[in-house]
Design a protein around this motif. Structure first.
Motif, PDB file in Angstrom:
ATOM      1  N   UNK A   1       1.173  -1.144  -0.229  1.00 38.57           N
ATOM      2  CA  UNK A   1       0.506  -0.126  -0.132  1.00 38.57           C
ATOM      3  C   UNK A   1       0.725   1.517  -0.287  1.00 38.57           C
ATOM      4  N   UNK A   2       0.640   2.180  -0.328  1.00 36.72           N
ATOM      5  CA  UNK A   2       1.154   3.685  -0.463  1.00 36.72           C
ATOM      6  C   UNK A   2       0.261   4.856  -0.004  1.00 36.72           C
ATOM      7  N   UNK A   3       1.115   5.473   1.416  1.00 38.22           N
ATOM      8  CA  UNK A   3       0.609   5.657   1.801  1.00 38.22           C
ATOM      9  C   UNK A   3       1.333   7.326   1.495  1.00 38.22           C
ATOM     10  N   UNK A   4       0.678   8.370   1.632  1.00 41.65           N
ATOM     11  CA  UNK A   4       1.150   9.422   1.419  1.00 41.65           C
ATOM     12  C   UNK A   4       0.720  10.200   2.809  1.00 41.65           C
ATOM     13  N   UNK A   5       1.832  11.209   3.684  1.00 43.62           N
ATOM     14  CA  UNK A   5       1.322  11.611   4.613  1.00 43.62           C
ATOM     15  C   UNK A   5       1.651  13.469   4.023  1.00 43.62           C
ATOM     16  N   UNK A   6       1.007  13.715   4.487  1.00 42.27           N
ATOM     17  CA  UNK A   6       0.461  15.706   3.671  1.00 42.27           C
ATOM     18  C   UNK A   6       0.697  16.383   4.899  1.00 42.27           C
ATOM     19  N   UNK A   7       2.235  17.132   5.262  1.00 44.21           N
ATOM     20  CA  UNK A   7       2.147  17.814   6.140  1.00 44.21           C
ATOM     21  C   UNK A   7       2.976  17.549   7.464  1.00 44.21           C
ATOM     22  N   UNK A   8       4.055  17.728   6.945  1.00 38.76           N
ATOM     23  CA  UNK A   8       5.387  16.931   7.964  1.00 38.76           C
ATOM     24  C   UNK A   8       6.015  17.947   8.953  1.00 38.76           C
ATOM     25  N   UNK A   9       4.590  17.808  10.046  1.00 38.50           N
ATOM     26  CA  UNK A   9       5.144  18.858  11.437  1.00 38.50           C
ATOM     27  C   UNK A   9       5.094  18.000  12.124  1.00 38.50           C
ATOM     28  N   UNK A  10       4.568  18.182  13.297  1.00 37.07           N
ATOM     29  CA  UNK A  10       4.769  17.397  14.780  1.00 37.07           C
ATOM     30  C   UNK A  10       4.275  15.857  14.573  1.00 37.07           C
ATOM     31  N   UNK A  11       3.019  16.304  13.413  1.00 34.40           N
ATOM     32  CA  UNK A  11       1.901  15.062  13.433  1.00 34.40           C
ATOM     33  C   UNK A  11       2.444  14.337  12.707  1.00 34.40           C
ATOM     34  N   UNK A  12       2.269  14.997  11.505  1.00 37.31           N
ATOM     35  CA  UNK A  12       2.842  14.139  10.305  1.00 37.31           C
ATOM     36  C   UNK A  12       3.875  13.431  10.114  1.00 37.31           C
ATOM     37  N   UNK A  13       5.013  14.165  11.386  1.00 38.43           N
ATOM     38  CA  UNK A  13       6.382  13.571  11.210  1.00 38.43           C
ATOM     39  C   UNK A  13       5.525  12.698  11.808  1.00 38.43           C
ATOM     40  N   UNK A  14       5.219  12.711  13.307  1.00 39.77           N
ATOM     41  CA  UNK A  14       4.952  11.282  13.833  1.00 39.77           C
ATOM     42  C   UNK A  14       4.063   9.997  13.296  1.00 39.77           C
ATOM     43  N   UNK A  15       3.504  10.313  11.962  1.00 36.99           N
ATOM     44  CA  UNK A  15       2.753   9.842  11.250  1.00 36.99           C
ATOM     45  C   UNK A  15       3.722   8.693  10.713  1.00 36.99           C
ATOM     46  N   UNK A  16       4.863   9.400  10.238  1.00 36.62           N
ATOM     47  CA  UNK A  16       5.780   8.508   8.845  1.00 36.62           C
ATOM     48  C   UNK A  16       7.007   8.147   9.906  1.00 36.62           C
ATOM     49  N   UNK A  17       6.966   8.301  11.097  1.00 35.24           N
ATOM     50  CA  UNK A  17       7.807   7.587  11.686  1.00 35.24           C
ATOM     51  C   UNK A  17       7.090   6.498  12.720  1.00 35.24           C
ATOM     52  N   UNK A  18       5.843   6.630  12.979  1.00 34.38           N
ATOM     53  CA  UNK A  18       5.075   5.417  13.337  1.00 34.38           C
ATOM     54  C   UNK A  18       4.651   4.131  12.055  1.00 34.38           C
ATOM     55  N   UNK A  19       4.918   4.659  11.151  1.00 30.38           N
ATOM     56  CA  UNK A  19       4.948   4.039   9.607  1.00 30.38           C
ATOM     57  C   UNK A  19       5.777   2.581   9.562  1.00 30.38           C
ATOM     58  N   UNK A  20       6.946   3.418   9.453  1.00 29.05           N
ATOM     59  CA  UNK A  20       8.292   3.168   9.850  1.00 29.05           C
ATOM     60  C   UNK A  20       8.526   1.041   9.961  1.00 29.05           C
ATOM     61  N   UNK A  21       8.581   0.612   9.114  1.00 23.01           N
ATOM     62  CA  UNK A  21       9.214  -1.009   9.372  1.00 23.01           C
ATOM     63  C   UNK A  21       7.569  -1.268   9.466  1.00 23.01           C
ATOM     64  N   UNK A  22       6.495  -1.294   8.764  1.00 23.62           N
ATOM     65  CA  UNK A  22       5.704  -1.507   8.931  1.00 23.62           C
ATOM     66  C   UNK A  22       4.812  -2.393   7.532  1.00 23.62           C
ATOM     67  N   UNK A  23       5.595  -1.995   6.285  1.00 25.01           N
ATOM     68  CA  UNK A  23       5.462  -2.887   5.383  1.00 25.01           C
ATOM     69  C   UNK A  23       4.547  -1.700   4.236  1.00 25.01           C
ATOM     70  N   UNK A  24       4.731  -0.475   4.378  1.00 26.07           N
ATOM     71  CA  UNK A  24       4.240   0.206   3.372  1.00 26.07           C
ATOM     72  C   UNK A  24       5.290   1.322   2.382  1.00 26.07           C
ATOM     73  N   UNK A  25       4.850   1.954   1.837  1.00 28.31           N
ATOM     74  CA  UNK A  25       5.660   2.376   0.413  1.00 28.31           C
ATOM     75  C   UNK A  25       4.966   3.950   0.950  1.00 28.31           C
ATOM     76  N   UNK A  26       6.256   5.004   2.012  1.00 25.82           N
ATOM     77  CA  UNK A  26       5.562   6.184   3.002  1.00 25.82           C
ATOM     78  C   UNK A  26       6.365   6.895   1.790  1.00 25.82           C
ATOM     79  N   UNK A  27       6.231   8.117   1.340  1.00 25.19           N
ATOM     80  CA  UNK A  27       5.871   9.200   0.733  1.00 25.19           C
ATOM     81  C   UNK A  27       5.238  10.289   2.006  1.00 25.19           C
TER      82      UNK A  27
END
Length: 181
Positions: A1-27
């Protein structure tokens, strides 16, 4: 699954970090090129973009972590992948949920969500994958949401570490937040 996080502030940044290693393609999408470069260098996103024109049409899930006043314009300016799901991370729901859903084509679903976690400081540098561990998450569906979309979002937020997930209407959400604020 391709997941894109829009806005990498404190919450969006936490999203990309929490998604790390779960098997998703994160942008990631952010207006700050240094933030995008940092998130890519740290391995939390595969690529960063200043706007959604290239990646949004390919994304299966888009997580919008922008100020509420910016979400409507972002939705209007982008073409979403047919069959994709969009969610958000803002703390006010009844203000815009129905309005946003009405702007999307029938084959794109908007399911609003609210991570009950965060930090008092702003910016990617203060984001953390741990901020969601054991936290609460509120899903606020509208009449047009499918049970499948709710299950997809529940599964994803559990994978990111959220413990208690509640499904309530946008109006109930706003009442709860107003009471607890």
């Amino acid at each position: 699954m391709i997941i894109t996080v829009v806005g990498l502030g404190v919450v969006g940044g936490s999203y990309v970090k929490a998604l790390h290693g779960l098997g998703y393609d994160v942008y990631g999408i952010d207006t700050n090129i240094q933030t995008l470069n940092k998130a890519k260098e740290e391995g939390y996103i595969l690529e960063g973009y200043r706007d959604g024109k290239e990646i949004i049409p390919k994304s299966d899930l888009t997580i919008i972590s922008l100020y509420p006043s910016l979400i409507e314009a972002f939705i209007e300016e982008n073409q979403f992948k047919p069959g994709s799901l969009i969610t958000d991370a803002v703390g006010v729901k009844s203000y815009f949920v129905e309005k946003i859903a009405a702007k999307l084509p029938d084959n794109v679903e908007f399911l609003s969500g609210h991570p009950m976690a965060g930090r008092e400081k702003k910016g990617y540098q203060y984001s953390s994958s741990d901020v969601f561990k054991g936290a609460n998450y509120i899903i606020t569906p509208h009449a047009g949401n499918s049970k499948e979309a709710i299950l997809i979002l529940e599964k994803l937020v559990r994978q990111m570490g959220f413990k208690n997930i509640k499904v309530v209407s946008p109006q109930q959400h706003d009442e709860i937040i107003a009471f607890t604020s």
